[in-house]
Design a protein around this motif. Structure first.
Motif, PDB file in Angstrom:
ATOM      1  N   ALA A  63       1.010  -1.202   0.129  1.00 50.33           N
ATOM      2  CA  ALA A  63      -0.097  -0.003   0.135  1.00 50.33           C
ATOM      3  C   ALA A  63       0.712   1.327  -0.008  1.00 50.33           C
ATOM      4  CB  ALA A  63      -0.989   0.022   1.105  1.00 50.33           C
ATOM      5  N   ALA A  64       2.085   1.186   0.830  1.00 55.69           N
ATOM      6  CA  ALA A  64       2.888   2.533   0.904  1.00 55.69           C
ATOM      7  C   ALA A  64       3.677   2.588  -0.541  1.00 55.69           C
ATOM      8  CB  ALA A  64       3.725   2.178   1.918  1.00 55.69           C
ATOM      9  N   HIS A  65       3.794   1.378  -1.137  1.00 52.60           N
ATOM     10  CA  HIS A  65       4.395   1.390  -2.235  1.00 52.60           C
ATOM     11  C   HIS A  65       3.655   2.210  -3.450  1.00 52.60           C
ATOM     12  CE1 HIS A  65       6.558   0.025  -5.953  1.00 52.60           C
ATOM     13  NE2 HIS A  65       5.572  -0.642  -6.110  1.00 52.60           N
ATOM     14  N   TYR A  66       2.440   1.584  -3.443  1.00 53.00           N
ATOM     15  CA  TYR A  66       1.422   2.313  -4.469  1.00 53.00           C
ATOM     16  C   TYR A  66       1.235   3.699  -4.282  1.00 53.00           C
ATOM     17  CZ  TYR A  66       0.035  -2.148  -6.741  1.00 53.00           C
ATOM     18  OH  TYR A  66       0.153  -3.432  -7.297  1.00 53.00           O
ATOM     19  N   LEU A  67       1.393   4.055  -2.837  1.00 48.55           N
ATOM     20  CA  LEU A  67       1.013   5.745  -2.633  1.00 48.55           C
ATOM     21  C   LEU A  67       2.292   6.483  -2.752  1.00 48.55           C
ATOM     22  CD1 LEU A  67      -1.229   4.949   0.350  1.00 48.55           C
ATOM     23  CD2 LEU A  67      -1.947   6.074  -1.759  1.00 48.55           C
ATOM     24  N   GLY A  68       3.440   5.886  -2.736  1.00 48.66           N
ATOM     25  CA  GLY A  68       4.820   6.775  -2.743  1.00 48.66           C
ATOM     26  C   GLY A  68       5.205   7.214  -1.650  1.00 48.66           C
ATOM     27  N   HIS A  69       4.804   6.288  -0.506  1.00 54.35           N
ATOM     28  CA  HIS A  69       5.327   6.665   0.974  1.00 54.35           C
ATOM     29  C   HIS A  69       6.576   5.726   1.129  1.00 54.35           C
ATOM     30  CE1 HIS A  69       1.853   8.820   1.837  1.00 54.35           C
ATOM     31  NE2 HIS A  69       0.961   7.958   1.967  1.00 54.35           N
ATOM     32  N   LYS A  70       7.440   6.337   2.025  1.00 50.05           N
ATOM     33  CA  LYS A  70       8.525   5.425   2.338  1.00 50.05           C
ATOM     34  C   LYS A  70       8.324   4.448   3.753  1.00 50.05           C
ATOM     35  CE  LYS A  70      13.568   5.883   3.174  1.00 50.05           C
ATOM     36  NZ  LYS A  70      13.565   4.459   3.634  1.00 50.05           N
ATOM     37  N   VAL A  71       8.562   3.199   3.644  1.00 49.66           N
ATOM     38  CA  VAL A  71       8.487   2.570   4.767  1.00 49.66           C
ATOM     39  C   VAL A  71      10.015   2.250   5.583  1.00 49.66           C
ATOM     40  CG1 VAL A  71       7.948   0.154   5.378  1.00 49.66           C
ATOM     41  CG2 VAL A  71       6.193   1.455   4.008  1.00 49.66           C
ATOM     42  N   THR A  72       9.971   2.405   6.831  1.00 46.94           N
ATOM     43  CA  THR A  72      10.902   1.807   7.649  1.00 46.94           C
ATOM     44  C   THR A  72      10.401   0.783   8.401  1.00 46.94           C
ATOM     45  OG1 THR A  72      12.085   3.955   7.785  1.00 46.94           O
ATOM     46  CG2 THR A  72      12.685   2.298   9.483  1.00 46.94           C
ATOM     47  N   ASN A  73      11.214  -0.717   8.315  1.00 48.61           N
ATOM     48  CA  ASN A  73      10.775  -1.767   9.147  1.00 48.61           C
ATOM     49  C   ASN A  73      11.246  -1.562  10.549  1.00 48.61           C
ATOM     50  OD1 ASN A  73       8.835  -3.716   7.863  1.00 48.61           O
ATOM     51  ND2 ASN A  73      10.067  -3.146   6.225  1.00 48.61           N
ATOM     52  N   PHE A  74      10.878  -1.943  11.577  1.00 48.90           N
ATOM     53  CA  PHE A  74      11.386  -1.886  12.971  1.00 48.90           C
ATOM     54  C   PHE A  74      11.213  -3.483  13.379  1.00 48.90           C
ATOM     55  CE2 PHE A  74      10.834  -2.050  17.387  1.00 48.90           C
ATOM     56  CZ  PHE A  74      11.526  -1.223  18.078  1.00 48.90           C
ATOM     57  N   ALA A  75      12.245  -4.160  13.764  1.00 49.25           N
ATOM     58  CA  ALA A  75      12.140  -5.251  14.466  1.00 49.25           C
ATOM     59  C   ALA A  75      12.465  -5.426  15.756  1.00 49.25           C
ATOM     60  CB  ALA A  75      12.988  -6.321  13.359  1.00 49.25           C
ATOM     61  N   SER A  76      11.723  -5.930  16.727  1.00 49.12           N
ATOM     62  CA  SER A  76      11.987  -5.779  18.178  1.00 49.12           C
ATOM     63  C   SER A  76      13.379  -6.419  18.486  1.00 49.12           C
ATOM     64  CB  SER A  76      10.807  -5.970  19.063  1.00 49.12           C
ATOM     65  OG  SER A  76      10.624  -7.314  18.731  1.00 49.12           O
ATOM     66  N   GLN A  77      13.568  -7.429  17.808  1.00 47.24           N
ATOM     67  CA  GLN A  77      14.759  -8.343  17.926  1.00 47.24           C
ATOM     68  C   GLN A  77      15.951  -7.548  17.266  1.00 47.24           C
ATOM     69  OE1 GLN A  77      14.752 -12.034  16.378  1.00 47.24           O
ATOM     70  NE2 GLN A  77      14.626 -13.072  18.387  1.00 47.24           N
ATOM     71  N   GLY A  78      17.053  -7.134  18.048  1.00 44.68           N
ATOM     72  CA  GLY A  78      18.106  -6.318  17.331  1.00 44.68           C
ATOM     73  C   GLY A  78      17.850  -4.930  17.770  1.00 44.68           C
ATOM     74  N   SER A  79      16.624  -4.460  18.292  1.00 45.18           N
ATOM     75  CA  SER A  79      16.620  -3.201  18.736  1.00 45.18           C
ATOM     76  C   SER A  79      16.914  -2.966  20.068  1.00 45.18           C
ATOM     77  CB  SER A  79      14.985  -2.480  18.679  1.00 45.18           C
ATOM     78  OG  SER A  79      14.314  -3.263  19.587  1.00 45.18           O
ATOM     79  N   SER A  80      16.873  -1.667  20.889  1.00 43.06           N
ATOM     80  CA  SER A  80      17.213  -1.586  22.076  1.00 43.06           C
ATOM     81  C   SER A  80      16.006  -2.048  22.956  1.00 43.06           C
ATOM     82  CB  SER A  80      17.064   0.035  22.477  1.00 43.06           C
ATOM     83  OG  SER A  80      18.321   0.322  21.769  1.00 43.06           O
ATOM     84  N   MET A  81      15.069  -2.700  22.536  1.00 41.47           N
ATOM     85  CA  MET A  81      13.736  -3.185  23.409  1.00 41.47           C
ATOM     86  C   MET A  81      14.621  -4.628  23.753  1.00 41.47           C
ATOM     87  SD  MET A  81      10.135  -2.720  21.635  1.00 41.47           S
ATOM     88  CE  MET A  81       9.240  -2.513  23.272  1.00 41.47           C
ATOM     89  N   SER A  82      15.518  -5.024  22.996  1.00 43.45           N
ATOM     90  CA  SER A  82      15.976  -6.282  23.687  1.00 43.45           C
ATOM     91  C   SER A  82      17.136  -6.109  24.913  1.00 43.45           C
ATOM     92  CB  SER A  82      16.858  -7.190  22.517  1.00 43.45           C
ATOM     93  OG  SER A  82      17.805  -6.174  21.951  1.00 43.45           O
ATOM     94  N   LYS A  83      17.298  -4.753  25.089  1.00 45.46           N
ATOM     95  CA  LYS A  83      18.148  -4.252  26.340  1.00 45.46           C
ATOM     96  C   LYS A  83      17.185  -3.792  27.287  1.00 45.46           C
ATOM     97  CE  LYS A  83      21.727  -2.696  23.042  1.00 45.46           C
ATOM     98  NZ  LYS A  83      22.412  -1.378  22.534  1.00 45.46           N
ATOM     99  N   GLY A  84      15.743  -3.699  27.115  1.00 47.52           N
ATOM    100  CA  GLY A  84      14.974  -3.430  28.208  1.00 47.52           C
ATOM    101  C   GLY A  84      14.166  -2.346  28.038  1.00 47.52           C
ATOM    102  N   GLU A  85      14.494  -1.627  26.720  1.00 43.30           N
ATOM    103  CA  GLU A  85      13.569  -0.455  26.625  1.00 43.30           C
ATOM    104  C   GLU A  85      12.122  -0.552  26.407  1.00 43.30           C
ATOM    105  OE1 GLU A  85      14.779   3.636  24.302  1.00 43.30           O
ATOM    106  OE2 GLU A  85      14.327   1.979  22.743  1.00 43.30           O
ATOM    107  N   THR A  86      11.299   0.404  27.011  1.00 43.92           N
ATOM    108  CA  THR A  86       9.933   0.097  27.309  1.00 43.92           C
ATOM    109  C   THR A  86       9.273   0.383  26.028  1.00 43.92           C
ATOM    110  OG1 THR A  86       9.396   2.099  27.971  1.00 43.92           O
ATOM    111  CG2 THR A  86       9.860   0.651  29.741  1.00 43.92           C
ATOM    112  N   LEU A  87       7.989  -0.064  25.522  1.00 39.32           N
ATOM    113  CA  LEU A  87       7.277   0.206  24.511  1.00 39.32           C
ATOM    114  C   LEU A  87       7.091   1.903  24.349  1.00 39.32           C
ATOM    115  CD1 LEU A  87       5.756  -0.429  21.988  1.00 39.32           C
ATOM    116  CD2 LEU A  87       3.525  -0.753  23.412  1.00 39.32           C
ATOM    117  N   LYS A  88       6.828   2.506  25.451  1.00 43.22           N
ATOM    118  CA  LYS A  88       6.588   4.132  25.719  1.00 43.22           C
ATOM    119  C   LYS A  88       7.902   4.715  25.118  1.00 43.22           C
ATOM    120  CE  LYS A  88       6.196   7.961  28.891  1.00 43.22           C
ATOM    121  NZ  LYS A  88       7.428   8.290  28.869  1.00 43.22           N
ATOM    122  N   ASP A  89       9.006   4.395  25.504  1.00 46.08           N
ATOM    123  CA  ASP A  89      10.242   4.926  25.190  1.00 46.08           C
ATOM    124  C   ASP A  89      10.684   4.479  23.855  1.00 46.08           C
ATOM    125  OD1 ASP A  89      10.480   6.188  27.626  1.00 46.08           O
ATOM    126  OD2 ASP A  89      11.811   4.415  28.503  1.00 46.08           O
TER     127      ASP A  89
END
Ligand code: NCD
Length: 318
Positions: free
Chosen positions: A63-89
């Motif tokens: 959908a983003a592709h057809y509209l010309g928006h740019k998408v950034t994928n976020f994976a919780s694995q490999g992010s700072s959430m694996s170091k305990g960062e909260t969802l809010k932060d």
């Protein structure tokens, strides 16, 4: 920037639902004709999936592709959430990274509302726990409307693991708001005990639940969310609740057999029901792209015929 969130169906007006379905239908025609569907405004959108997904994630990307928006994928694995960062932060961090909208799937019911409090831009709920999955219900509504002409007056049986299903809840709200009769069908252990708060009737017997139904919406047994012992055995569930060439005969002759996917093949429905003439499963997948195009444009306020649709909605309410 003025914007909307799409957190659930429960708080939408019927006129919003009709607008979103109309927008999706028009995007579908335009994409199928090969027209340029680029959005008048361009945005950077974060896709945050804390649970597995095939259809929903890919269709948001398409959908983003057809509209010309740019998408950034976020994976919780490999992010700072694996170091305990909260969802809010995490949400606040993505805000200051200048993402302009987030599409979020998370196992906790209510997580999309939390994200909306801390993000400061449009949030689209791609499924929060057992709560809501609004774009799935909108895509299903587009599919039903295409096949049946309208939603109003239809008898829809939502069959199976209603207890754990955000798809059942969002579809229940949407279909009842649009004038369909909704029946929740399944074993007592898989229907919520507070079903009186839901927009539909409870049926513990499959055959009476689907009798005369125009639409049978099958749900997956969500083993990953199940406590032990909610279903006796898969064999027993299949014998009592499977949609197949025998049981489908109790519904209308031209009934639709729907399933949001992923399917437990041979459990909630057999191959004939999944792949035969009644099945809309492939249409549901395709329509998922176009409702998600509509969702993006709706949250960013790019509703092409807003003024004419508003006046039609007002006239409709009188
Ligand atoms: C559903 C979900 O994730 O809620 N799938 C989907 O989005 N198409 C249903 C399910 O997981 O059973």
């Amino acid at each position: 920037m003025s914007y909307r969130n799409l957190l659930g169906i429960r708080n939408l007006e019927p006129s919003d639902i009709a607008t979103l379905i109309q927008m999706a239908s028009s995007f579908k025609e335009r994409v199928n004709r090969g027209e340029n569907t680029a959005s008048p405004t361009k945005h950077v959108i974060g896709l945050l999936f804390f649970e597995g997904s095939t259809r929903t994630r890919v269709s948001f990307e398409q959908a983003a592709h057809y509209l010309g928006h740019k998408v950034t994928n976020f994976a919780s694995q490999g992010s700072s959430m694996s170091k305990g960062e909260t969802l809010k932060d995490t949400i606040e961090t993505l805000r200051y990274e200048r993402l302009e909208s987030l599409v979020m799937r998370h196992p906790a019911s209510g997580s999309a509302h939390l994200a909306a409090r801390f993000f400061g831009g449009p949030i689209i709920n791609a499924g929060d726990g057992q709560h809501e999955h609004p774009t799935q219900a909108l895509g299903d509504a587009l599919t039903i409307s295409e096949k049946k002409g309208s939603l109003s007056g239809l008898r829809v049986a939502i069959v199976g693991d209603v207890l754990h299903s955000r798809v059942a809840r969002s579809n229940g709200w949407l279909l009842s708001k649009m004038g369909a009769e909704v029946r929740f069908v399944g074993p007592r252990t898989l229907l919520p005990s507070n079903l009186s708060l839901f927009p539909g009737t409870a049926h513990y017997d499959l055959l009476s639940g689907i009798e005369g139904a125009d639409v049978i919406m099958c749900l997956r047994l969500q083993r990953e969310r199940m406590r032990q012992g909610l279903v006796g055995s898969e064999g027993e569930y299949r014998r009592l609740y499977q949609i197949n060439s025998r049981t489908i005969r109790y519904a209308e002759r031209d009934c639709l057999v729907m399933h949001p996917g992923p399917i437990n093949r041979g459990v909630e429905l057999d191959d004939i029901a999944a792949d035969g003439a009644h099945s809309t499963i492939r249409n549901q997948i395709e329509n998922g792209i176009f409702v998600r195009m509509a969702a993006f444009e709706w949250v960013f306020g790019n509703v092409p015929t807003a003024s004419s649709q508003k006046s039609t909605a007002k006239r409709g309410k009188k």
